[in-house]
Design a protein around this motif. Structure first.
Motif, PDB file in Angstrom:
ATOM      1  N   ARG A   1       0.819  -1.223   0.000  1.00 26.10           N
ATOM      2  CA  ARG A   1       0.000   0.000   0.000  1.00 26.10           C
ATOM      3  C   ARG A   1       0.847   1.267   0.000  1.00 26.10           C
ATOM      4  O   ARG A   1       0.341   2.354  -0.269  1.00 26.10           O
ATOM      5  N   GLN A   2       2.128   1.120   0.298  1.00 22.33           N
ATOM      6  CA  GLN A   2       3.003   2.294   0.310  1.00 22.33           C
ATOM      7  C   GLN A   2       3.257   2.795  -1.106  1.00 22.33           C
ATOM      8  O   GLN A   2       3.321   2.020  -2.051  1.00 22.33           O
ATOM      9  N   ARG A   3       3.429   4.090  -1.235  1.00 18.69           N
ATOM     10  CA  ARG A   3       3.695   4.699  -2.534  1.00 18.69           C
ATOM     11  C   ARG A   3       5.163   5.103  -2.697  1.00 18.69           C
ATOM     12  O   ARG A   3       5.533   5.678  -3.720  1.00 18.69           O
ATOM     13  N   SER A   4       5.973   4.815  -1.713  1.00 17.58           N
ATOM     14  CA  SER A   4       7.383   5.199  -1.779  1.00 17.58           C
ATOM     15  C   SER A   4       8.110   4.346  -2.817  1.00 17.58           C
ATOM     16  O   SER A   4       7.741   3.194  -3.065  1.00 17.58           O
ATOM     17  N   PRO A   5       9.167   4.909  -3.440  1.00 16.22           N
ATOM     18  CA  PRO A   5       9.951   4.145  -4.427  1.00 16.22           C
ATOM     19  C   PRO A   5      10.530   2.873  -3.817  1.00 16.22           C
ATOM     20  O   PRO A   5      11.050   2.892  -2.704  1.00 16.22           O
ATOM     21  N   GLY A   6      10.414   1.789  -4.531  1.00 13.89           N
ATOM     22  CA  GLY A   6      10.985   0.532  -4.063  1.00 13.89           C
ATOM     23  C   GLY A   6      10.120  -0.242  -3.105  1.00 13.89           C
ATOM     24  O   GLY A   6      10.511  -1.319  -2.654  1.00 13.89           O
ATOM     25  N   ALA A   7       8.927   0.278  -2.779  1.00 12.43           N
ATOM     26  CA  ALA A   7       8.059  -0.413  -1.816  1.00 12.43           C
ATOM     27  C   ALA A   7       7.641  -1.783  -2.332  1.00 12.43           C
ATOM     28  O   ALA A   7       7.633  -2.764  -1.589  1.00 12.43           O
ATOM     29  N   HIS A   8       7.288  -1.833  -3.618  1.00  9.42           N
ATOM     30  CA  HIS A   8       6.853  -3.115  -4.193  1.00  9.42           C
ATOM     31  C   HIS A   8       8.000  -4.117  -4.196  1.00  9.42           C
ATOM     32  O   HIS A   8       7.810  -5.299  -3.898  1.00  9.42           O
ATOM     33  N   GLY A   9       9.211  -3.640  -4.503  1.00 11.83           N
ATOM     34  CA  GLY A   9      10.373  -4.526  -4.491  1.00 11.83           C
ATOM     35  C   GLY A   9      10.650  -5.073  -3.104  1.00 11.83           C
ATOM     36  O   GLY A   9      10.979  -6.243  -2.947  1.00 11.83           O
ATOM     37  N   ARG A  10      10.522  -4.207  -2.097  1.00 16.21           N
ATOM     38  CA  ARG A  10      10.722  -4.663  -0.710  1.00 16.21           C
ATOM     39  C   ARG A  10       9.657  -5.678  -0.319  1.00 16.21           C
ATOM     40  O   ARG A  10       9.942  -6.644   0.403  1.00 16.21           O
ATOM     41  N   ALA A  11       8.439  -5.468  -0.795  1.00 17.76           N
ATOM     42  CA  ALA A  11       7.364  -6.422  -0.506  1.00 17.76           C
ATOM     43  C   ALA A  11       7.686  -7.783  -1.106  1.00 17.76           C
ATOM     44  O   ALA A  11       7.478  -8.824  -0.468  1.00 17.76           O
TER      45      ALA A  11
END
Length: 232
Positions: free
Chosen positions: A193-203
């Motif tokens: 749900r975060q919009r910060s850069p790289g959030a999806h990659g960290r997930a």
């Protein structure tokens, strides 16, 4: 200006743009997966961003071609790359006809597309078993093709079949896996749900790490339970 500063680097988005003309199905997640598996090793900037070179792009092109044209598993592709790195010929496996499925594929690999006949031949099963696996939702077809996970599941089901396990017996395993997936989804949902850069990659990295630990725990629990049962 030093050699490092003079070298031309590309972002992962640049690499994706170069490869998608030839490989429309390639994704950023796929590139990250190949990095996690040790097939590519892009440099990192001081701030932690991936920095790809022309050599990295060519290496990715070799990997994607080997998967698409020869259905080689990542383990074999890695061996081919190591041979190339040492200046040797990659070997006959790289020239395997694309109508065949590499017999050594044992784990799910992304972006593998198999016909029904290729899946049956590659897993060493018959039409009846495949129909059962589909009936119990253990194997799924997407867009007329099967993925690498279907091949891995079908091979495992075939091996278990030699011990008397049928597809219906594997429903409990599927149910357990679905519960574990649900737990992982709960953990990574805030990251997604975060919009910060790289959030999806960290997930993705978090989910992959939890999944690996979950599989490890499951293996230990099953092994311990079997041993206790034998010692009764």
């Amino acid at each position: 200006m030093n050699a490092h500063a003079a070298r031309a680097y590309m972002t992962i988005g640049d690499v994706l743009g170069r490869l998608r003309v030839e490989f429309p199905d390639v994704t950023i997640s796929k590139i990250r997966f190949l990095e996690a598996e040790g097939l590519i090793e892009p440099e990192r900037s001081p701030s932690g961003y991936r920095q790809f070179t022309h050599t990295d792009v060519e290496r990715l092109r070799f990997i994607l071609s080997a998967q698409r044209d020869h259905y080689l598993p990542l383990r074999v592709i890695k061996q081919q790359l190591q041979a190339l790195d040492q200046g040797a010929e990659p070997g006959p496996a790289a020239r395997q006809p694309r109508t065949l499925v590499a017999a050594e594929t044992t784990a799910a690999e992304p972006d593998v597309r198999l016909t029904r006949r290729q899946l049956i031949d590659g897993a060493g099963i018959d039409e009846a078993l495949l129909a059962e696996l589909e009936e119990y939702d253990l194997v799924r077809r997407a867009g007329g093709h099967y993925g690498g996970e279907s091949l891995a599941i079908a091979r495992a089901a075939a091996a278990l079949g030699s011990f008397g396990f049928g597809a219906r017996h594997l429903r409990a395993v599927k149910a357990s896996a679905d519960r574990e997936v649900g737990l992982i989804e709960q953990v990574v949902a805030p990251l997604l749900r975060q919009r910060s850069p790289g959030a999806h990659g960290r997930a993705e990295e978090t989910a992959r790490e939890i999944a690996a630990l979950s599989v490890q725990l499951h293996a230990v629990l099953v092994s311990t339970g079997v041993q206790e049962s034998l010692n009764r």
